[in-house]
Design a protein around this motif. Structure first.
Motif, PDB file in Angstrom:
ATOM      1  N   LEU A 142     -25.054  -6.396 -13.083  1.00 32.57           N
ATOM      2  CA  LEU A 142     -26.284  -5.869 -13.640  1.00 32.57           C
ATOM      3  C   LEU A 142     -26.281  -6.108 -15.138  1.00 32.57           C
ATOM      4  O   LEU A 142     -25.243  -6.272 -15.753  1.00 32.57           O
ATOM      5  N   THR A 143     -27.450  -6.121 -15.729  1.00 32.25           N
ATOM      6  CA  THR A 143     -27.560  -6.380 -17.156  1.00 32.25           C
ATOM      7  C   THR A 143     -27.396  -5.095 -17.935  1.00 32.25           C
ATOM      8  O   THR A 143     -28.082  -4.116 -17.690  1.00 32.25           O
ATOM      9  N   PHE A 144     -26.458  -5.064 -18.868  1.00 32.11           N
ATOM     10  CA  PHE A 144     -26.295  -3.917 -19.742  1.00 32.11           C
ATOM     11  C   PHE A 144     -25.689  -4.405 -21.040  1.00 32.11           C
ATOM     12  O   PHE A 144     -25.130  -5.495 -21.106  1.00 32.11           O
ATOM     13  N   PRO A 145     -25.821  -3.631 -22.121  1.00 31.85           N
ATOM     14  CA  PRO A 145     -25.335  -4.084 -23.423  1.00 31.85           C
ATOM     15  C   PRO A 145     -23.857  -4.430 -23.378  1.00 31.85           C
ATOM     16  O   PRO A 145     -23.055  -3.744 -22.759  1.00 31.85           O
ATOM     17  N   GLN A 146     -23.480  -5.527 -24.038  1.00 29.28           N
ATOM     18  CA  GLN A 146     -22.094  -5.953 -24.095  1.00 29.28           C
ATOM     19  C   GLN A 146     -21.506  -5.658 -25.468  1.00 29.28           C
ATOM     20  O   GLN A 146     -22.195  -5.704 -26.477  1.00 29.28           O
ATOM     21  N   VAL A 147     -20.239  -5.348 -25.491  1.00 29.66           N
ATOM     22  CA  VAL A 147     -19.541  -5.106 -26.749  1.00 29.66           C
ATOM     23  C   VAL A 147     -18.551  -6.240 -26.962  1.00 29.66           C
ATOM     24  O   VAL A 147     -17.749  -6.541 -26.078  1.00 29.66           O
ATOM     25  N   ASP A 148     -18.616  -6.889 -28.095  1.00 33.04           N
ATOM     26  CA  ASP A 148     -17.671  -7.943 -28.418  1.00 33.04           C
ATOM     27  C   ASP A 148     -16.369  -7.295 -28.874  1.00 33.04           C
ATOM     28  O   ASP A 148     -16.264  -6.814 -29.998  1.00 33.04           O
ATOM     29  N   THR A 149     -15.385  -7.267 -27.974  1.00 32.51           N
ATOM     30  CA  THR A 149     -14.134  -6.561 -28.284  1.00 32.51           C
ATOM     31  C   THR A 149     -13.311  -7.266 -29.353  1.00 32.51           C
ATOM     32  O   THR A 149     -12.344  -6.706 -29.858  1.00 32.51           O
ATOM     33  N   ASN A 150     -13.689  -8.485 -29.728  1.00 33.55           N
ATOM     34  CA  ASN A 150     -12.969  -9.190 -30.783  1.00 33.55           C
ATOM     35  C   ASN A 150     -13.360  -8.676 -32.164  1.00 33.55           C
ATOM     36  O   ASN A 150     -12.620  -8.841 -33.126  1.00 33.55           O
ATOM     37  N   PHE A 151     -14.567  -8.075 -32.248  1.00 32.23           N
ATOM     38  CA  PHE A 151     -15.063  -7.658 -33.554  1.00 32.23           C
ATOM     39  C   PHE A 151     -15.369  -6.162 -33.628  1.00 32.23           C
ATOM     40  O   PHE A 151     -15.358  -5.580 -34.697  1.00 32.23           O
ATOM     41  N   GLU A 152     -15.651  -5.550 -32.504  1.00 31.03           N
ATOM     42  CA  GLU A 152     -15.983  -4.127 -32.475  1.00 31.03           C
ATOM     43  C   GLU A 152     -14.692  -3.322 -32.345  1.00 31.03           C
ATOM     44  O   GLU A 152     -14.003  -3.412 -31.326  1.00 31.03           O
ATOM     45  N   PRO A 153     -14.280  -2.561 -33.352  1.00 28.39           N
ATOM     46  CA  PRO A 153     -13.027  -1.800 -33.250  1.00 28.39           C
ATOM     47  C   PRO A 153     -13.115  -0.740 -32.160  1.00 28.39           C
ATOM     48  O   PRO A 153     -14.155  -0.120 -31.966  1.00 28.39           O
ATOM     49  N   VAL A 154     -12.029  -0.567 -31.435  1.00 29.03           N
ATOM     50  CA  VAL A 154     -11.995   0.438 -30.391  1.00 29.03           C
ATOM     51  C   VAL A 154     -12.081   1.819 -31.023  1.00 29.03           C
ATOM     52  O   VAL A 154     -11.559   2.048 -32.123  1.00 29.03           O
ATOM     53  N   LEU A 155     -12.731   2.723 -30.348  1.00 29.99           N
ATOM     54  CA  LEU A 155     -12.922   4.076 -30.859  1.00 29.99           C
ATOM     55  C   LEU A 155     -11.572   4.730 -31.173  1.00 29.99           C
ATOM     56  O   LEU A 155     -10.694   4.799 -30.332  1.00 29.99           O
ATOM     57  N   GLY A 156     -11.421   5.179 -32.419  1.00 35.35           N
ATOM     58  CA  GLY A 156     -10.209   5.881 -32.819  1.00 35.35           C
ATOM     59  C   GLY A 156      -9.068   5.004 -33.264  1.00 35.35           C
ATOM     60  O   GLY A 156      -8.106   5.499 -33.865  1.00 35.35           O
ATOM     61  N   GLY A 157      -9.126   3.703 -32.950  1.00 33.57           N
ATOM     62  CA  GLY A 157      -8.113   2.760 -33.405  1.00 33.57           C
ATOM     63  C   GLY A 157      -6.694   3.137 -33.010  1.00 33.57           C
ATOM     64  O   GLY A 157      -6.435   3.705 -31.947  1.00 33.57           O
ATOM     65  N   PHE A 158      -5.741   2.821 -33.888  1.00 30.77           N
ATOM     66  CA  PHE A 158      -4.327   3.049 -33.607  1.00 30.77           C
ATOM     67  C   PHE A 158      -3.980   4.537 -33.539  1.00 30.77           C
ATOM     68  O   PHE A 158      -3.056   4.935 -32.829  1.00 30.77           O
ATOM     69  N   VAL A 159      -4.718   5.362 -34.249  1.00 32.76           N
ATOM     70  CA  VAL A 159      -4.438   6.807 -34.238  1.00 32.76           C
ATOM     71  C   VAL A 159      -4.679   7.377 -32.844  1.00 32.76           C
ATOM     72  O   VAL A 159      -3.817   8.069 -32.275  1.00 32.76           O
ATOM     73  N   LYS A 160      -5.816   7.079 -32.279  1.00 35.59           N
ATOM     74  CA  LYS A 160      -6.153   7.593 -30.956  1.00 35.59           C
ATOM     75  C   LYS A 160      -5.245   6.990 -29.886  1.00 35.59           C
ATOM     76  O   LYS A 160      -4.789   7.689 -28.977  1.00 35.59           O
ATOM     77  N   ARG A 161      -4.948   5.686 -30.022  1.00 31.80           N
ATOM     78  CA  ARG A 161      -4.092   5.031 -29.036  1.00 31.80           C
ATOM     79  C   ARG A 161      -2.669   5.599 -29.087  1.00 31.80           C
ATOM     80  O   ARG A 161      -2.027   5.829 -28.056  1.00 31.80           O
ATOM     81  N   GLY A 162      -2.154   5.829 -30.282  1.00 37.92           N
ATOM     82  CA  GLY A 162      -0.823   6.407 -30.413  1.00 37.92           C
ATOM     83  C   GLY A 162      -0.755   7.801 -29.816  1.00 37.92           C
ATOM     84  O   GLY A 162       0.224   8.160 -29.143  1.00 37.92           O
TER      85      GLY A 162
END
Length: 225
Positions: free
Chosen positions: A10-30
């Motif tokens: 289905l068609t829905f907005p795409q996020v370019d994961t190469n340029f869009e930082p993941v929510l929270g970055g390294f702090v949230k992932r850690g």
């Protein structure tokens, strides 16, 4: 056994994961990695107990993986302790044929208050949210976060409309703002608004507050079915 994934995209907005930082970055992932590892160790006896209950209730498989949409639109197998009969798709189709109002409820909320597929053990696990414990493995794999939007199937993103882009910027969560805000007792539109609010206002302090508030919500089984 559960809601199906359509084979056509289905068609829905795409996020370019190469340029869009993941929510929270390294702090949230850690924070996710540390929390998931701790949870896996501390809760290992509970994991074993639930696994045995599921296995010996009907002799079927213990875990069930269902395709969900993660960050950037990538799919992953969202793990749960199995709470449904293994021929769930056939059971659900038969139930819809005999109960058109149940089909309408499903189309609106993607949930059934009285789901004929759920086993007796499964009903208890769902009430206490214990069926979702295996998602700790998804967190360690990087597919999910401890806190985030509720993981959805592909066709549900149509319900998000333009707000789908906010969902796709984050990793789905084991718990989240929706879980402490009424869960299944709120409308789907409200759920979408809650997910957008969470992404737009994320902070580690917000995650900690959500985790703390999740405990009494789970214990009281508010909005859970």
């Amino acid at each position: 056994m559960s809601d199906s994934i359509k084979s056509t995209d289905l068609t829905f907005p795409q996020v370019d994961t190469n340029f869009e930082p993941v929510l929270g970055g390294f702090v949230k992932r850690g924070f996710d990695i540390a929390g998931a590892l701790t949870g896996l160790i501390v809760l290992s006896p509970l994991f074993l107990l639930v696994a045995l209950l599921v296995r010996f209730s009907d002799g079927g498989s213990v875990l069930y993986g269902h395709r969900r949409i993660g960050r950037g639109g990538c799919t992953f197998q969202c793990l749960k302790f199995r709470t449904m009969v293994e021929d769930g798709d056939a059971v659900l189709a038969s139930h819809f044929g005999a109960n058109p109002e149940a089909k309408a409820e499903w189309d609106t909320t993607r949930k059934l208050k009285d789901d004929p597929r759920v086993t007796r053990v499964g009903a208890v696990l769902r009430k206490l949210s214990l069926d979702e414990l295996p998602q700790i493995i998804n967190i360690l794999q990087g597919h999910m976060s401890i806190v985030g939007p509720r993981p959805v199937v592909r066709d549900e993103l149509e319900n998000y409309g333009s707000a789908a882009v906010f969902y796709l910027r984050s990793r789905p969560g084991l718990t989240g703002l929706w879980q402490i805000s009424g869960r299944n007792d709120v409308s789907y539109d409200t759920r979408v608004a809650i997910d957008r609010h969470y992404v737009e206002n994320w902070s580690l302090a917000l995650d900690l507050r959500i985790i703390i508030k999740t405990v009494p919500v789970v214990c009281l089984a508010k909005g859970s079915y």
